[in-house]
Design an enzyme around this catalytic site. Sequence first.
Site, PDB file in Angstrom:
ATOM      1  N   HIS A  68      34.390  38.721  35.659  1.00  0.00           N
ATOM      2  CA  HIS A  68      35.690  38.292  36.170  1.00  0.00           C
ATOM      3  C   HIS A  68      35.569  37.556  37.491  1.00  0.00           C
ATOM      4  O   HIS A  68      36.331  36.622  37.749  1.00  0.00           O
ATOM      5  CB  HIS A  68      36.605  39.515  36.317  1.00  0.00           C
ATOM      6  CG  HIS A  68      38.029  39.148  36.590  1.00  0.00           C
ATOM      7  ND1 HIS A  68      38.776  38.373  35.735  1.00  0.00           N
ATOM      8  CD2 HIS A  68      38.844  39.432  37.648  1.00  0.00           C
ATOM      9  CE1 HIS A  68      39.988  38.204  36.234  1.00  0.00           C
ATOM     10  NE2 HIS A  68      40.055  38.831  37.388  1.00  0.00           N
ATOM     11  N   SER A 121      42.711  34.536  38.627  1.00  0.00           N
ATOM     12  CA  SER A 121      43.256  35.732  37.999  1.00  0.00           C
ATOM     13  C   SER A 121      44.787  35.720  38.096  1.00  0.00           C
ATOM     14  O   SER A 121      45.425  34.777  37.622  1.00  0.00           O
ATOM     15  CB  SER A 121      42.626  36.980  38.636  1.00  0.00           C
ATOM     16  OG  SER A 121      42.883  38.129  37.864  1.00  0.00           O
TER      17      SER A 121
END
Length: 253
Positions: A230, A96
């Site tokens: 995610h 991320s």
Amino acid sequence: MTSLNADPDLWIRRYHEPRAGATRLVCFPYAGGGASYFFQLSRALAPDVEVLAVQYPGRQERRREACVEDIHLLAETIHTALAPSLTGPYAFFGHSMGAVVAYEVARLCAERGQPVPVRLIVSGRRAPSQARDEWVHQRDDAGLLAELTKVGGTDPRVLAEPELLASVLPVLRSDYRAIETYRHLPAPPLACSVTVLTGRSDPQVDAEEAGAWQAHTTGDFELRTFSGGHFFIDEHRAEVTRLIGETLISRQE
């Protein structure tokens, strides 16, 4: 640019001793995350891979320090802190926000004529050149909490405990401000291999944005897609660990 203390003891964590000649893997945490997230990866890869985990200010044992809200400043300082460790073959892994920080540190190495990573492994993040208009950091606490819930990756006990949550949200807000205000500066592509890991249902990156990482390297490029959102790397921890290990250990044989 404002300078920060780049003492390696502040920024770098080593959890397990490597064997002689092991490849180093420098790991960069996601927004709101800390170095300890990579403890299990370090344990699984030791002693064949030496895992170094970056610890950003504002969390865990650095919780009394101010967070850094500028990705370029963060990368510059980490680059300086890492310099003594970037000898011999090494690789970067970032998830991320950490993927962008890892890329920017690798870019600084190339820009300054230093050895670049043998491989940049990035997950859960679109290519640096792929901008979205996002302003999560401007939401109120309820909005931040909604984002935490949507992307996952946070211990449910933290979400259920007001005092713990109160300590997490300011860090998360600062990290989101850093990554959402980041803008990629044009630069030559890296010469290292790039591996991109992405979740098929990740709301923060689609297949095209993940594939756009290829434009940032002249080396080998590989894109791996996993089921999940995610934090697919948590759902597929064993598989991701094996992939990283096989990629890096094969270089030593």
